[in-house]
Design a protein around this motif. Structure first.
Motif, PDB file in Angstrom:
ATOM      1  N   UNK B  40      -3.070  -2.217  19.780  1.00 46.85           N
ATOM      2  CA  UNK B  40      -2.147  -2.372  20.911  1.00 46.85           C
ATOM      3  C   UNK B  40      -0.761  -2.823  20.431  1.00 46.85           C
ATOM      4  N   UNK B  41      -0.514  -2.734  19.123  1.00 46.93           N
ATOM      5  CA  UNK B  41       0.793  -3.107  18.568  1.00 46.93           C
ATOM      6  C   UNK B  41       1.466  -1.881  17.959  1.00 46.93           C
ATOM      7  N   UNK B  54       0.681  -2.258  24.606  1.00 43.38           N
ATOM      8  CA  UNK B  54      -0.399  -1.935  25.534  1.00 43.38           C
ATOM      9  C   UNK B  54      -1.234  -0.766  25.033  1.00 43.38           C
ATOM     10  N   UNK B  55      -1.518   0.158  25.922  1.00 38.06           N
ATOM     11  CA  UNK B  55      -2.408   1.267  25.554  1.00 38.06           C
ATOM     12  C   UNK B  55      -1.641   2.469  25.001  1.00 38.06           C
ATOM     13  N   UNK B  56      -0.361   2.248  24.682  1.00 33.74           N
ATOM     14  CA  UNK B  56       0.465   3.390  24.284  1.00 33.74           C
ATOM     15  C   UNK B  56      -0.091   4.159  23.086  1.00 33.74           C
ATOM     16  N   UNK B  57      -0.642   3.406  22.106  1.00 33.90           N
ATOM     17  CA  UNK B  57      -1.201   4.096  20.933  1.00 33.90           C
ATOM     18  C   UNK B  57      -2.330   5.035  21.333  1.00 33.90           C
ATOM     19  N   UNK B  58      -3.143   4.572  22.287  1.00 29.86           N
ATOM     20  CA  UNK B  58      -4.266   5.395  22.729  1.00 29.86           C
ATOM     21  C   UNK B  58      -3.771   6.621  23.495  1.00 29.86           C
ATOM     22  N   UNK B  59      -2.765   6.373  24.366  1.00 30.96           N
ATOM     23  CA  UNK B  59      -2.229   7.499  25.141  1.00 30.96           C
ATOM     24  C   UNK B  59      -1.626   8.529  24.194  1.00 30.96           C
ATOM     25  N   UNK B  60      -0.878   8.024  23.199  1.00 28.26           N
ATOM     26  CA  UNK B  60      -0.274   8.939  22.228  1.00 28.26           C
ATOM     27  C   UNK B  60      -1.351   9.758  21.522  1.00 28.26           C
ATOM     28  N   UNK B 261       0.528   5.325   9.479  1.00 24.53           N
ATOM     29  CA  UNK B 261       0.659   5.057  10.912  1.00 24.53           C
ATOM     30  C   UNK B 261      -0.399   4.021  11.298  1.00 24.53           C
ATOM     31  N   UNK B 262      -0.024   2.720  11.146  1.00 22.89           N
ATOM     32  CA  UNK B 262      -1.029   1.662  11.302  1.00 22.89           C
ATOM     33  C   UNK B 262      -1.578   1.587  12.721  1.00 22.89           C
ATOM     34  N   UNK B 263      -0.684   1.600  13.718  1.00 19.92           N
ATOM     35  CA  UNK B 263      -1.127   1.482  15.101  1.00 19.92           C
ATOM     36  C   UNK B 263      -2.040   2.640  15.483  1.00 19.92           C
ATOM     37  N   UNK B 264      -1.628   3.855  15.138  1.00 16.33           N
ATOM     38  CA  UNK B 264      -2.429   5.034  15.482  1.00 16.33           C
ATOM     39  C   UNK B 264      -3.777   5.002  14.805  1.00 16.33           C
ATOM     40  N   UNK B 265      -3.778   4.626  13.517  1.00 19.22           N
ATOM     41  CA  UNK B 265      -5.037   4.565  12.781  1.00 19.22           C
ATOM     42  C   UNK B 265      -5.951   3.497  13.363  1.00 19.22           C
TER      43      UNK B 265
END
Lengths: 285, 293
Positions: B40-41, B54-60, B261-265
């Protein structure tokens, strides 16, 4: 056997033999490739019968490693196999020791938080390295354990399966043994070392076979931890060599190395088949 | 289950369980919670500060066509590995079980691929299918197939499935054979007396009794295809060509270590965690209420 069906039986044997041949084929081919000169293997298709260079290529793989154009330096297989051996044995022995101790605590003592600890160990089944890959790498890096044997081994020696297996076995050990040991004045550790561990030796052997293979065949973890070739394992080296970019492939030596990489665990399975099957079946209970 | 007789000691049990718990916390719970936090960062462009998104990484992720594609590839890959591996080994186990002589020898000759590392299995099959020296590649060329699995995505998937299935057949075979041998012979004989032929007997008596083993093996094989095949993919195709064999576990590693891509991973790690937990729950619910007949 209900009906006598000689034709069906013959067909069955034939099918199994055919399957065994297919299963063994890629390894046969690897050995054949390792027994020829690089020119012979570069033909299309490569020869299907053994050549005369097996010893020489194996010796090259063991003591020099393959030469790759575009890749500097190559590590002899003997160094890589030594690392694999250290990793596999340390993981197997480490897992067995800490799991024996924790199963002993869980079965033979009553203490606050016992069930909490038991569930903590259980949940690790749901957290393979692959799902916590970067944070685990970071912790190992922060502890200064990159490119060390400790870093390769320590994070992998927690084991829910071994703990369950030993717990299961301890539950079947008769209570009279504890009572007898107590009457004779033996404390818990004396009981553990002199009675419980010797009784557990078949389960320990089964666990050792399974965990040795697990440790030898690790790939993702050494890929993260061992960037220095001095700590790379043979399995990791094979995975890298086979797709080295723009390399000139010395196939006979590379395939010789692949055979060296699979030989120790295969020998362990074949020679210790009884314990291997026992271990497989019991860890899945 | 509790032992009736136990030892009395206030500190010793904690000391005994400490090493296991310490490793579990340091290398399992702490990193897993870090993965959840990082998911979530997001880090700024210089990698110096991270802030809550928030959930942006998941949405992406779910808007990323490569990630959705990786899901599809993983589904296809695990379905193929599971169905091909299970059908082949069931056929072999049924055949070996019928034969009176040679079962033990066949067992010994079929179990050893279990000991071969996924990465080495990949290397061996990669060589067999290698354009140039590879025998199967040559046969396919002779048959008129334009064969090069380094360039063709479908062919790459084929080789990856062959290597991954090959390694798992021995495991499935062992469990099927044990399952078959535990079926009482009297049941099969009774069916035979009632006039059922071998094929009828298999589908009405043997197969239903084997279904607990089959179900167990389906779960094990799906877990294997999802999580233990990284070595096969990495050694054979590196997820390519054009990401056509990029399964989820490969992508989580690639995005984290190669693409940084730490957040995405981390978000991918969390999704994988949910998958493992779901699979484990399925497996244990089944074990609790073993199928009865």
């Amino acid at each position: 056997m209900i009906e006598r069906r000689p034709v069906a039986n013959a067909f069955g044997h034939l099918m199994l033999v055919a399957m065994i041949v297919i299963v063994a084929f890629p390894i046969y081919l690897a050995v054949i490739a390792a027994s020829h000169t690089i020119q012979d293997v570069s033909q299309t298709p490569m020869p299907l019968l053994p050549g005369a260079e097996l010893l020489e290529n194996t010796a090259r793989a063991l003591f020099d490693g393959p030469q790759l154009v575009g890749v500097s330096g190559s590590t002899p297989a003997i160094v890589l196999m030594m690392n694999s051996l250290i990793m596999a044995i340390s993981i197997a022995v480490g897992k067995i020791i800490i799991s024996l101790l924790s199963a002993f605590a869980i079965v033979y003592f009553r203490f606050p938080l016992k069930n909490f600890f038991f569930w903590m160990i259980f949940i690790t089944l749901m957290l393979p390295v692959e799902v916590r890959i970067i944070p685990t790498y970071k912790i190992v890096a922060d502890l200064g354990l990159l490119d060390t044997y400790t870093g390769l081994v320590l994070p992998l020696i927690a084991s829910a399966t071994a703990t369950f297996l030993f717990r299961q076995f301890f539950m079947t050990v008769p209570d009279e043994l504890v009572e007898a040991a107590r009457i004779d004045g033996a404390g818990p550790m004396r009981f553990f070392f002199d009675i419980l561990v010797p009784l557990t030796r078949t389960s320990i052997a089964a666990m050792f076979v399974i965990q040795f293979i697990y440790g030898w065949n690790q790939y993702l973890w050494p890929l993260l931890i061992a960037s220095d070739y001095k700590y790379q394992t043979i399995v990791l080296a094979i995975g890298r060599l086979i797709r080295a970019p723009d390399a000139f492939y010395e196939w006979p030596v590379i395939m010789g190395m692949a055979v060296l990489a699979l030989l120790p665990p295969v020998l362990v399975v074949v020679l210790m088949q009884r314990w291997f099957v026992k271990g497989l079946v019991e860890t899945e209970k | 289950m509790e032992k009736r007789v136990v030892f009395q000691n206030r500190y010793l049990p904690y000391l005994l369980i400490a090493p296991q718990i310490a490793i579990t916390i340091i290398f399992f719970f702490w990193p897993a919670s870090q993965a959840v936090v990082q998911s979530v960062l997001r880090e700024d462009a210089f990698g110096t500060r991270s802030y809550f998104v928030g959930l942006e990484n998941f949405i992406a992720l779910f808007e990323d066509e490569y990630y959705l594609n990786s899901f599809k590839i993983t589904a296809l890959f695990s379905t193929l590995v599971t169905t091909i591996g299970l059908s082949l080994s069931l056929l072999l186990a049924v055949t070996a079980d019928r034969l009176v002589r040679g079962t033990t020898a066949y067992k010994t000759l079929l179990i050893w691929p279990y000991a071969v590392a996924p990465a080495v299995a990949g290397a061996l099959w990669g060589f067999v299918f290698l354009p140039g020296p590879g025998i199967f590649a040559w046969l396919l060329l002779q048959a008129g197939v334009d064969w090069n699995f380094h360039l063709n995505g479908d062919q790459a998937m084929f080789v990856v499935v062959v290597a991954a299935t090959w390694k798992q057949i021995s495991y499935n075979f062992l469990f099927f054979l044990a399952g078959l041998q535990s079926i009482p012979k009297s049941l099969i004989e009774a069916a035979a007396i009632d006039g059922a032929g071998p094929i009828r007997r298999f589908w009405t008596v043997v197969f239903p009794l084997l279904s607990p083993t089959l179900f167990f093996l389906v779960v094990v094989n799906v877990v294997y295809a999802f999580f233990e095949t990284f070595g096969v993919i990495h050694s054979l195709t590196r997820g390519g060509p054009a990401k056509s064999t990029e399964i989820l576990v490969y992508k989580v590693w690639y995005d984290g270590f190669e693409a940084q891509d730490l957040g995405g991973s981390a978000a991918q790690s969390v999704i994988l965690m949910v998958i493992v937990i779901a699979l484990t729950v399925v497996q244990f619910r089944y074990i609790e209420r073993k199928v009865h007949y």
